[in-house]
Design a protein around this motif. Structure first.
Motif, PDB file in Angstrom:
ATOM      1  N   VAL A 289       0.838  -1.204   0.000  1.00  0.00           N
ATOM      2  CA  VAL A 289       0.000   0.000   0.000  1.00  0.00           C
ATOM      3  C   VAL A 289       0.871   1.251   0.000  1.00  0.00           C
ATOM      4  O   VAL A 289       0.624   2.205  -0.761  1.00  0.00           O
ATOM      5  N   GLN A 290       1.899   1.270   0.830  1.00  0.00           N
ATOM      6  CA  GLN A 290       2.780   2.438   0.896  1.00  0.00           C
ATOM      7  C   GLN A 290       3.497   2.667  -0.435  1.00  0.00           C
ATOM      8  O   GLN A 290       3.634   3.805  -0.901  1.00  0.00           O
ATOM      9  N   MET A 291       3.958   1.576  -1.046  1.00  0.00           N
ATOM     10  CA  MET A 291       4.629   1.691  -2.339  1.00  0.00           C
ATOM     11  C   MET A 291       3.672   2.234  -3.393  1.00  0.00           C
ATOM     12  O   MET A 291       4.035   3.098  -4.208  1.00  0.00           O
ATOM     13  N   ALA A 292       2.432   1.746  -3.372  1.00  0.00           N
ATOM     14  CA  ALA A 292       1.438   2.191  -4.352  1.00  0.00           C
ATOM     15  C   ALA A 292       1.145   3.680  -4.204  1.00  0.00           C
ATOM     16  O   ALA A 292       1.076   4.416  -5.193  1.00  0.00           O
ATOM     17  N   ILE A 293       0.969   4.132  -2.974  1.00  0.00           N
ATOM     18  CA  ILE A 293       0.670   5.548  -2.741  1.00  0.00           C
ATOM     19  C   ILE A 293       1.847   6.418  -3.169  1.00  0.00           C
ATOM     20  O   ILE A 293       1.670   7.455  -3.829  1.00  0.00           O
ATOM     21  N   LYS A 294       3.055   6.002  -2.828  1.00  0.00           N
ATOM     22  CA  LYS A 294       4.236   6.780  -3.203  1.00  0.00           C
ATOM     23  C   LYS A 294       4.355   6.892  -4.721  1.00  0.00           C
ATOM     24  O   LYS A 294       4.619   7.980  -5.259  1.00  0.00           O
ATOM     25  N   ALA A 295       4.138   5.783  -5.418  1.00  0.00           N
ATOM     26  CA  ALA A 295       4.251   5.796  -6.879  1.00  0.00           C
ATOM     27  C   ALA A 295       3.153   6.644  -7.510  1.00  0.00           C
ATOM     28  O   ALA A 295       3.407   7.435  -8.424  1.00  0.00           O
ATOM     29  N   ALA A 296       1.921   6.489  -7.021  1.00  0.00           N
ATOM     30  CA  ALA A 296       0.806   7.262  -7.581  1.00  0.00           C
ATOM     31  C   ALA A 296       1.008   8.754  -7.358  1.00  0.00           C
ATOM     32  O   ALA A 296       0.685   9.574  -8.229  1.00  0.00           O
ATOM     33  N   ASN A 297       1.550   9.115  -6.211  1.00  0.00           N
ATOM     34  CA  ASN A 297       1.751  10.535  -5.904  1.00  0.00           C
ATOM     35  C   ASN A 297       2.764  11.190  -6.840  1.00  0.00           C
ATOM     36  O   ASN A 297       2.757  12.413  -7.010  1.00  0.00           O
ATOM     37  N   LEU A 298       3.633  10.381  -7.443  1.00  0.00           N
ATOM     38  CA  LEU A 298       4.575  10.924  -8.421  1.00  0.00           C
ATOM     39  C   LEU A 298       3.866  11.323  -9.711  1.00  0.00           C
ATOM     40  O   LEU A 298       4.373  12.137 -10.483  1.00  0.00           O
ATOM     41  N   ILE A 299       2.694  10.747  -9.946  1.00  0.00           N
ATOM     42  CA  ILE A 299       1.920  11.058 -11.146  1.00  0.00           C
ATOM     43  C   ILE A 299       1.033  12.274 -10.912  1.00  0.00           C
ATOM     44  O   ILE A 299       0.980  13.195 -11.723  1.00  0.00           O
TER      45      ILE A 299
END
Length: 488
Positions: free
Chosen positions: A418-428
């Protein structure tokens, strides 16, 4: 929503339409009553739309007042732009060539009235041109130089109408207004209007099934939004709305991207926004972005003709090749040996100068984490299609065979995923994303960030049920309110 037809004189437009008020342009510009109105839809039919003319100021002040003018100022400026005339998608260009092919002359003018033309054979072309240039009354001039091209386009006033066309224009306007109002709730006044774009012909590949679309409409009303399901053919009426929710598969070289850009430039709240579409639909961009920000991914190479010999020694076999704009497992292949690799490289590199090669990580499922407003809103396990290495196995007839799925509460999903997903999405950005993460031997690697993620009734909503749809609609409401407050 109150609707105005604004013209230089009310005598210019004699048609009486229920729920539509006719107003003279000068009164609209100078009477404080109109400056104080809220949530107004406005059709500008002034005789001149030239810069700093009365017609120009009608659209300009309408936007300043938070009204929704057709045409908007950006559309009026686009009429003068040579670049706009060249910005014709492949589908429209093909339609132009097909529609005008029988003509013997090398010049042709086409009048477009509320997306219609008097000749039935040009009806489809007229609708597409109106969707590209959302102005009520238009005249296009085409010239043929090997192929037909748009030479100019002009916004018409009621005084410019060809003699004998007035009756047809009246019918076209009535048809347009009837269509615009047909799905509006009559018994309950809602605060804002939301267009939900979908394609009924996408079938199983649609980002949302029919049940989910109905739930989005219901959830929208529960938070004060009037939601209409629209298709590509309705895009000329986009400016009647405060927001656009794209529930059709997106791509950069596609009308969904052009529509998202137009909507964003006109001040609508848009999900998926054009920046997210451009970033998420290109796997080369995603590979570079994740590498730069040190987010773990399968070992990856951005491949070109000068380094393609490094794939085998670096990644080993089998490995995965991805076209930059691949979607729904199409354009993504697993190669087992050097011979297959060379065959696929020859194919892929003829379409794009850069492609992505990745280490193959076999798993029984991928985590799909839904992210909205930089927070996780759902967590699913997408299992591989039976006997296949991907979630979707594309059949020769174009249909996809899907693996099963399982949705669990976000708080029970692996915290690292979940943390990885949020971090990656926030880059977009801060829109709506579906982030795919693989779990192997207790380690997590990011596969990709998707705009336009699937939200289907009976799958992603298994845990939150109707609340999932409400969360997304509440996000739209908040964003629209913020835009409106910035104007006022």
């Amino acid at each position: 929503m109150p609707t105005l037809i604004v013209s230089d004189s009310t005598k210019d437009w004699e048609l009486e339409i229920p729920e539509v008020e006719k107003v003279e342009a000068w009164r609209y510009l100078t009477d404080p009553e109109f400056a104080n109105r809220r949530n107004v839809r406005l059709y500008n039919l002034c005789r001149s739309m030239k810069y700093q003319s009365t017609g120009y100021y009608v659209s300009l002040l309408a936007e300043a007042r938070g009204h929704k003018p057709l045409p908007g100022v950006i559309a009026l400026q686009d009429l003068k732009s040579p670049a706009m005339l060249r910005f014709v998608g492949d589908e429209l260009d093909e339609l132009i060539q097909k529609s005008l092919e029988p003509l013997l002359s090398d010049q042709f003018e086409l009048s477009v009235y509320f997306g219609c033309n008097m000749a039935k054979r040009y009806e489809r072309l007229a609708r597409h041109l109106f969707n590209m240039v959302p102005v009520p009354l238009l005249r296009f001039r085409f010239v043929k130089n090997k192929t037909w091209q748009i030479r100019s386009v002009k916004a018409l006033g009621t005084n410019d109408l060809t003699e004998g066309h007035h009756e047809f224009v009246t019918e076209a306007a009535l048809k347009h207004f009837t269509k615009s109002f047909r799905s509006r709730p009559k018994t309950k006044r809602l605060r804002f209007d939301l267009a939900i774009l979908h394609d009924p012909n996408e079938g199983a590949n649609s980002p949302s099934n029919e049940g989910a679309l109905k739930k989005f409409v219901k959830a929208a009303e529960s938070v004060g939004l009037s939601a209409d399901l629209i298709t590509k053919d309705d895009s000329g009426s986009l400016l009647e709305y405060d927001g656009l929710f794209i529930r059709q598969t997106t791509a950069v070289n596609h009308f969904t991207y052009r529509l998202a850009r137009r909507a964003a430039s006109e001040g609508l709240v848009v999900i998926d926004d054009p920046v997210s579409i451009a970033r998420c639909t290109n796997k080369v961009y995603l590979a570079e972005l994740m590498t730069y920000h040190k987010i773990p991914t399968p070992q990856t190479l951005v491949v070109h003709r000068d380094n393609m010999h490094e794939i085998g020694p670096t990644l080993g076999f089998p490995c995965v090749l991805k076209k930059p704009d691949s979607a729904f497992s199409q354009g993504v292949v697993k190669v087992k040996n050097q011979k297959e690799l060379e065959e696929r490289l020859a194919e892929f590199l003829t379409e794009s100068e850069l492609i992505v090669a990745q280490q193959f990580l076999p798993t029984t499922f991928d985590w799909r984490i839904g992210v909205l407003d930089q927070r996780a809103i759902f967590a699913c396990q997408y299992y591989m299609a039976p006997g296949h290495w991907q979630i979707i196995q594309q059949e020769k007839d174009g249909r996809g065979r899907y693996g099963k799925s399982k949705t669990i509460p976000v708080e029970l999903a692996p915290r690292k995923a979940v943390q990885m997903a949020i971090k990656a999405a926030n880059l977009i950005g801060d829109g709506l994303y579906g982030v795919d993460v693989k779990e192997s031997d207790g380690k997590f690697t990011l596969i990709e960030v998707n705009d336009n993620p699937n939200i289907d009734s009976g799958c992603e909503d298994e845990i939150l049920r109707d609340e999932l749809y409400r969360k997304i609609m509440e996000s739209f409401l908040k964003r629209i309110e913020q835009k409106k407050s910035a104007i006022h």
